[in-house]
Design an enzyme around this catalytic site. Structure first.
Site, PDB file in Angstrom:
ATOM      1  N   ARG A 108     -49.642  14.905-104.232  1.00 39.03           N
ATOM      2  CA  ARG A 108     -48.573  15.043-103.239  1.00 39.03           C
ATOM      3  C   ARG A 108     -47.307  15.389-104.016  1.00 39.03           C
ATOM      4  NH1 ARG A 108     -47.621  13.027 -97.832  1.00 39.03           N
ATOM      5  NH2 ARG A 108     -45.457  12.407 -97.467  1.00 39.03           N
ATOM      6  N   HIS A 135     -49.452  21.353 -95.536  1.00 39.07           N
ATOM      7  CA  HIS A 135     -49.878  19.970 -95.302  1.00 39.07           C
ATOM      8  C   HIS A 135     -51.249  20.014 -94.615  1.00 39.07           C
ATOM      9  CE1 HIS A 135     -49.673  15.788 -95.126  1.00 39.07           C
ATOM     10  NE2 HIS A 135     -48.641  15.579 -94.335  1.00 39.07           N
ATOM     11  N   GLN A 138     -53.035  16.812 -92.887  1.00 36.60           N
ATOM     12  CA  GLN A 138     -52.459  16.384 -91.619  1.00 36.60           C
ATOM     13  C   GLN A 138     -52.932  17.273 -90.476  1.00 36.60           C
ATOM     14  OE1 GLN A 138     -50.231  13.619 -90.829  1.00 36.60           O
ATOM     15  NE2 GLN A 138     -51.160  14.295 -88.916  1.00 36.60           N
ATOM     16  N   ASP A 221     -42.008  17.833 -85.539  1.00 33.01           N
ATOM     17  CA  ASP A 221     -41.851  17.089 -86.788  1.00 33.01           C
ATOM     18  C   ASP A 221     -40.384  16.712 -86.907  1.00 33.01           C
ATOM     19  OD1 ASP A 221     -42.311  15.937 -89.255  1.00 33.01           O
ATOM     20  OD2 ASP A 221     -42.837  17.800 -90.284  1.00 33.01           O
ATOM     21  N   CYS A 261     -46.530  14.220 -86.742  1.00 35.00           N
ATOM     22  CA  CYS A 261     -47.180  13.738 -87.964  1.00 35.00           C
ATOM     23  C   CYS A 261     -46.560  12.448 -88.495  1.00 35.00           C
ATOM     24  CB  CYS A 261     -47.178  14.828 -89.033  1.00 35.00           C
ATOM     25  SG  CYS A 261     -45.540  15.393 -89.530  1.00 35.00           S
ATOM     26  N   ARG A 289     -56.179  10.453 -89.992  1.00 33.44           N
ATOM     27  CA  ARG A 289     -56.036  10.865 -91.395  1.00 33.44           C
ATOM     28  C   ARG A 289     -57.108  10.174 -92.236  1.00 33.44           C
ATOM     29  NH1 ARG A 289     -51.062  12.470 -93.517  1.00 33.44           N
ATOM     30  NH2 ARG A 289     -52.210  12.609 -95.490  1.00 33.44           N
TER      31      ARG A 289
END
Length: 308
Positions: A108, A135, A138, A221, A261, A289
Site C-alpha cells: 500500500r 485501488h 476495493q 468517495d 469505500c 474486502r
C-alpha cells in the site's frame, strides 16, 4: 515456496481476465460461507503474507491480516517507519529481499510506479493494497457486493460522483472487464486523465444529479484523499453540489445500491440519510474486502481449486 508456475500479480484491475474474476468471485462466495458457518479452512498453512504500508489503513490492514490468519497462514506488518524502506532502501532491493522470505506480498503505497518496480523484482505474487492511481481490491469487493445483492453487474449502469481518483480509474477498468457502463461526474479541475483510460464504457456528466439517472449503483468517495490534505479547503469549494443525497438517489433506479469505500464524511460527499439508509450496502462492502482478498490470495498462491 513453489516456483513451478509463472508469478501472477494483481497490481491493477486489468491484470485479470473476466474468467479469472468470475472464478475469484465464486471462490469468495464459498470462502465467505465457510467463514459464516465457522468452518475451519486452512489451505495456506505455513504460508506467509508480508504487508508493506506507506499509507495509513484500517480496512486494508485488518482484511489482509485477518484473512491470512483465517486461511491458516501468517501475516507480517511492515511500515516504512520501522523498515529500511523508510531509510532510503531502493524499492528494487526491498522486492528482492522480502520475496525470498515469504510467499506473497501486499503493498500500500503512493505512486503506481513504486509497486510496479517492486513487483518486477519479486519472486512471489504482489497485490496492490492501494496506490494513488489504482485501488483494485476495493473495486473487486464492490463488484462482489453488487453481485451478492443484485446478481450480474454486466449491462448495468454505475454512477461515480467525485474526483478522478484511484477508485474511479479502477472502476473504469472494471467496466471494460465486466461489460457495464459508468456515468461519471467530476468537479471542474478534477477531471479524468484520459491517458490512464483504455475504455469507452463511460459517459461524462457536468451535473452529478444527471449522472445518477437510472443508475443501478451510485458510488462516491471522500473529497480529500490521503496525500491531498493541504487542498482540503479548496476542494470543499470545488465539490459544492456533489454530495450524494436523497434527491440524487431518487434519480437512480428504484432498486439502486449506494456504496462508499470508507472512511466517510457525512454531510460532505454523502448525506447521513443516504449512507445510513436502506439503499446503502457500505457495511457489506467493507466486510467483503475480507472475503474477496482471501479468494484472491488463495488463487495467486494455489491457482484454481475445485470441489471445496
Amino acid at each position: 515456496m513453489s516456483t513451478n508456475k509463472p508469478i501472477k500479480h494483481f497490481l491493477q484491475f486489468s491484470d485479470f481476465t473476466l474468467a479469472e474474476f468470475e472464478y475469484v468471485i465464486e471462490r469468495a462466495k464459498i470462502i465467505k460461507r465457510k467463514f459464516k458457518s465457522y468452518e475451519i479452512y486452512h489451505p495456506l498453512i505455513d504460508r506467509t503474507l508480508v504487508m508493506v504500508f506507506e499509507k495509513n489503513s484500517t480496512r486494508t490492514r485488518l482484511s489482509f491480516e485477518a484473512g491470512m490468519h483465517q486461511l491458516g497462514g501468517a501475516a507480517i506488518y511492515l511500515n516504512t517507519r520501522d523498515s529500511q524502506l523508510g531509510r532510503g532502501e531502493p524499492v528494487e532491493d526491498a522486492g528482492q529481499v522480502m520475496s525470498r522470505m515469504c510467499d506473497i506480498i501486499m503493498v500500500r503505497t503512493f505512486g503506481q510506479e513504486i509497486i510496479e518496480r517492486f513487483a518486477a523484482n519479486s519472486r512471489v505474487p504482489v497485490i496492490n493494497g492501494l496506490t494513488n492511481e489504482h485501488h483494485p481490491c476495493q473495486v473487486l469487493a464492490d463488484v462482489f457486493t453488487f453481485v451478492e445483492h443484485r446478481g450480474s453487474i454486466a449491462g448495468k449502469t454505475v454512477a461515480w460522483i467525485g474526483d478522478a481518483n484511484n477508485m474511479l480509474y479502477s472502476w473504469l477498468q472494471a467496466a471494460e472487464v465486466f461489460g457495464f457502463h459508468l456515468n461519471v461526474s467530476t468537479p471542474k479541475g478534477y477531471d479524468i486523465d484520459m491517458s490512464q483510460v483504455a475504455t469507452k464504457r463511460f459517459t461524462f456528466f457536468d451535473n452529478p444529479s444527471d449522472a445518477c439517472e437510472g443508475a443501478h449503483l451510485v458510488n462516491t468517495d471522500v473529497w480529500t484523499s490521503m496525500g491531498y490534505e493541504k487542498e482540503n479547503a479548496e476542494r470543499l469549494q470545488a465539490f459544492a453540489g456533489f454530495m450524494v443525497d436523497a434527491p440524487k438517489m431518487a434519480r437512480a433506479s428504484p432498486d439502486a445500491l449506494f456504496m462508499h469505500c470508507l472512511p466517510a464524511h457525512r454531510g460532505e460527499e454523502v448525506s447521513a440519510d443516504v449512507i445510513d439508509g436502506p439503499q446503502s450496502v457500505v457495511w457489506d462492502e467493507a466486510e467483503n474486502r475480507l472475503h474477496v482478498q482471501k479468494a484472491l490470495i488463495e488463487y495467486l498462491l494455489l491457482g484454481e481449486i475445485s470441489g471445496r
